[in-house]
Write a protein that holds these residues in place. Structure first.
Motif, PDB file in Angstrom:
ATOM      1  N   THR A 259       0.860  -1.183   0.000  1.00 15.55           N
ATOM      2  CA  THR A 259       0.000   0.000   0.000  1.00 15.55           C
ATOM      3  C   THR A 259       0.893   1.229   0.000  1.00 15.55           C
ATOM      4  OG1 THR A 259      -1.847   1.148   1.067  1.00 15.55           O
ATOM      5  CG2 THR A 259      -0.224   0.127   2.517  1.00 15.55           C
ATOM      6  N   CYS A 341      -0.695  -4.202  -4.696  1.00 20.40           N
ATOM      7  CA  CYS A 341      -0.547  -2.924  -3.996  1.00 20.40           C
ATOM      8  C   CYS A 341      -1.815  -2.087  -4.167  1.00 20.40           C
ATOM      9  CB  CYS A 341       0.660  -2.161  -4.532  1.00 20.40           C
ATOM     10  SG  CYS A 341       1.166  -0.767  -3.492  1.00 20.40           S
ATOM     11  N   ASP A 351      -2.821   4.351   6.218  1.00 19.66           N
ATOM     12  CA  ASP A 351      -2.320   3.935   7.536  1.00 19.66           C
ATOM     13  C   ASP A 351      -3.022   2.661   8.014  1.00 19.66           C
ATOM     14  OD1 ASP A 351      -0.478   5.929   7.728  1.00 19.66           O
ATOM     15  OD2 ASP A 351      -1.718   7.268   8.949  1.00 19.66           O
ATOM     16  N   ARG A 354      -1.653  -0.157   5.976  1.00 20.78           N
ATOM     17  CA  ARG A 354      -0.304  -0.493   6.427  1.00 20.78           C
ATOM     18  C   ARG A 354      -0.350  -1.459   7.609  1.00 20.78           C
ATOM     19  NH1 ARG A 354       3.108   5.205   6.653  1.00 20.78           N
ATOM     20  NH2 ARG A 354       3.741   5.275   4.457  1.00 20.78           N
ATOM     21  N   HIS A 358       0.973  -4.665   6.048  1.00 25.34           N
ATOM     22  CA  HIS A 358       2.404  -4.636   6.321  1.00 25.34           C
ATOM     23  C   HIS A 358       2.727  -5.201   7.694  1.00 25.34           C
ATOM     24  CE1 HIS A 358       3.417  -1.162   3.243  1.00 25.34           C
ATOM     25  NE2 HIS A 358       3.041  -2.290   2.657  1.00 25.34           N
ATOM     26  N   ARG A 359       2.162  -4.596   8.726  1.00 21.39           N
ATOM     27  CA  ARG A 359       2.636  -4.882  10.073  1.00 21.39           C
ATOM     28  C   ARG A 359       2.137  -6.208  10.635  1.00 21.39           C
ATOM     29  NH1 ARG A 359       1.582   1.338  11.939  1.00 21.39           N
ATOM     30  NH2 ARG A 359       2.920   2.253  10.325  1.00 21.39           N
ATOM     31  N   TYR A 382       9.848  -2.898   7.494  1.00 24.77           N
ATOM     32  CA  TYR A 382       8.639  -2.165   7.100  1.00 24.77           C
ATOM     33  C   TYR A 382       8.634  -0.754   7.665  1.00 24.77           C
ATOM     34  CZ  TYR A 382       6.023  -5.553   4.410  1.00 24.77           C
ATOM     35  OH  TYR A 382       5.604  -6.379   3.392  1.00 24.77           O
ATOM     36  N   GLU A 386       8.244   2.417   5.259  1.00 23.50           N
ATOM     37  CA  GLU A 386       7.175   3.398   5.442  1.00 23.50           C
ATOM     38  C   GLU A 386       7.727   4.794   5.682  1.00 23.50           C
ATOM     39  OE1 GLU A 386       4.813   1.674   8.522  1.00 23.50           O
ATOM     40  OE2 GLU A 386       3.999   0.102   7.215  1.00 23.50           O
TER      41      GLU A 386
END
Length: 488
Positions: A259, A341, A351, A354, A358-359, A382, A386
């Motif tokens: 993202t 993506c 956010d 993410r 991601h996290r 990551y 970011e």
């Protein structure tokens, strides 16, 4: 009659700062290969325990100099290494080196700068502003100087929506900024109100340092936009970093970036590094010729906005499209996940994504690392990604209107022979081919993969595709069950 570009540099002595950087390497290679210069002096400082001479020797072993080694195997005899540092008084030169430069140099390309967007203002000021002042001070003493070109950036005045080839006022002068830093005062608010980073801010001030410089000599300012990999020379797709467009494309094609805050309908502005070096050399040629006419001598320095969006605009959606198309033809073997993506301009939405894309996966992988007795690293990676994409978002969610009249005039003044040797025009530029070139360049020079692994890479990508589809199905299933439970 004006001399050709190659004849202008023939038997000349060139001084380059920033020769170890991305643009500097291509500029150095092009001058050595296409111009019969007498000597090129390169300013290099020792770094990480390596002497300046060793750093230069290591650079000349890189792939970008393969063609030069084949065509001109004795090119190294034309290199003079100047051990110094932009941040130091008198540039840290020995007396002998300083005297040699003053006596012999004909052309100065000032390319050196810290290009880190998150550099502290103190360090960016030392390198980008004080370093420029130090080089200018040295240039005023050069007895045989024919031309000086300072490399800035097309985004030096990015707070403006329209950027012309002219000087613009800044709310503070370079001397006032240095005084504030010397007194230890808080300087964060000085640039953060308008400028997105210390790089563009200090470049704007550096330009005004040149404007207010009392010593008049042949000087121009060259403003390239976002510099990408080579288009043609010395080989297509060469790059040695993941700055510029490669900073987005590289993590995207390995499945790491999922993202990103980006506006697909905005224009971007990318220039190939070999085109940029050719334009930079041509600007030096123009600077020398312009100063040879007496009526030009006392005019303010000329500015050249070297951009692609005027003659060959491209939007982010096309760059993404061409990247995906090339990925499906030659996915990297080292991909960690299938390409995927989500782009959005909404900060809060990105956010949230993410956290989910991601996290959470990164935390799960780090847990597996911990169980196996290895150091967890995904969350750290990551966080770094970011932070980097946050620094880029102003350039991926905005667009600028540039004027490049001086560059167009320069291009029209070149002979057909010079155009062929130092091509930098964007008429009918093939962006699809260039993005494909960028993709394969990342694959070769960043991921260190060649095309011999294509069969196995395609097989792996097929497995990643089905894993990706399975995850989507699993997530939809979980969401459906949660909704069903809530309804009941």
């Amino acid at each position: 009659m004006k001399m050709s570009i190659a004849d202008t540099f023939r038997e000349g002595v060139v001084f380059i700062t920033g020769s170890t950087g991305f643009l500097g390497k291509i500029l150095l290679e092009k001058l050595l290969r296409s111009c019969d210069v007498k000597t090129i002096a390169v300013l290099v400082r020792g770094k990480k325990g390596l002497a300046a001479s060793q750093r230069v020797a290591d650079i000349f072993k890189q792939a970008t100099f393969d063609r030069l080694r084949f065509e001109k195997p004795d090119f190294i005899t034309k290199i003079k290494i100047i051990d110094g540092n932009l941040e130091e008084p008198s540039l840290g030169f020995s007396t002998g080196d300083r005297d040699w430069l003053i006596k012999n140099v004909n052309f100065v390309f000032h390319c050196a700068a810290t290009v880190r967007f998150n550099e502290t203002l103190q360090i960016a000021t030392k390198i980008n502003i004080q370093g420029t002042e130090n080089i200018l001070e040295l240039a005023t003493k050069m007895t045989n100087l024919k031309g000086f070109v300072h490399v800035s950036t097309a985004y030096s005045h990015c707070p403006r929506s329209e950027i012309k080839e002219q000087f613009y006022p800044v709310s503070i002068s370079a001397n006032e900024l240095k005084d504030l830093i010397k007194r230890g005062e808080n300087t964060q608010k000085i640039f953060s109100v308008d400028w997105p980073n210390t790089y563009t801010f200090t470049k704007a001030l550096s330009e005004n340092v040149i404007l207010t410089n009392e010593n008049q000599f042949p000087i121009s300012i060259f403003r390239p936009s976002i510099i990408g990999c080579t288009k043609c020379e010395p080989e297509p797709g060469w790059l040695d970093n993941i700055n510029g467009p490669s900073s987005i494309i590289a993590p995207l094609i390995v499945g790491f970036l999922r993202t990103f805050q980006l506006s697909t309908d905005k224009r971007t502005d990318i220039v190939p590094v070999d085109y940029t070096a050719n334009a930079l050399i041509s600007v030096m040629w123009s600077t020398v010729n312009r100063h040879n006419y007496s009526y030009e001598k006392n005019k303010e320095p000329k500015i050249y906005n070297y951009v692609s969006s005027v003659d060959s605009p491209i939007h982010w959606d096309k760059i993404i499209q061409y990247t995906f198309e090339t990925y499906h033809q030659a996915p990297p073997l080292g991909s960690m996940w299938y390409i995927f993506c989500i782009f959005s301009t909404n900060r809060w939405f990105v956010d949230i994504l993410r956290f989910l894309l991601h996290r959470i996966p990164a935390a799960f992988v780090d847990l597996l690392f911990h169980i196996r007795g290895k150091n967890p690293k995904m969350l750290k990676m990551y966080k770094k990604l970011e932070n980097m994409t946050d620094l880029l978002k102003v350039f991926t969610t905005s667009e600028w209107k540039f004027d490049n009249s001086n560059v167009r005039e320069l291009w029209s003044s070149l002979s057909q022979e010079d155009r062929e040797t130092f091509w930098f025009g964007f008429e009918e530029f093939d962006w699809k081919s260039y993005i494909k070139c960028t993709f394969y360049g990342i694959r070769k020079h960043i991921l260190h993969e060649d095309l011999s692994n294509m069969t196995i890479a395609l097989k792996k990508n097929q497995k990643l595709y089905w894993c990706h589809q399975l995850c989507i199905f699993f997530i939809i299933h979980i969401v459906f069950k949660v909704c069903w439970i809530l309804i009941l």
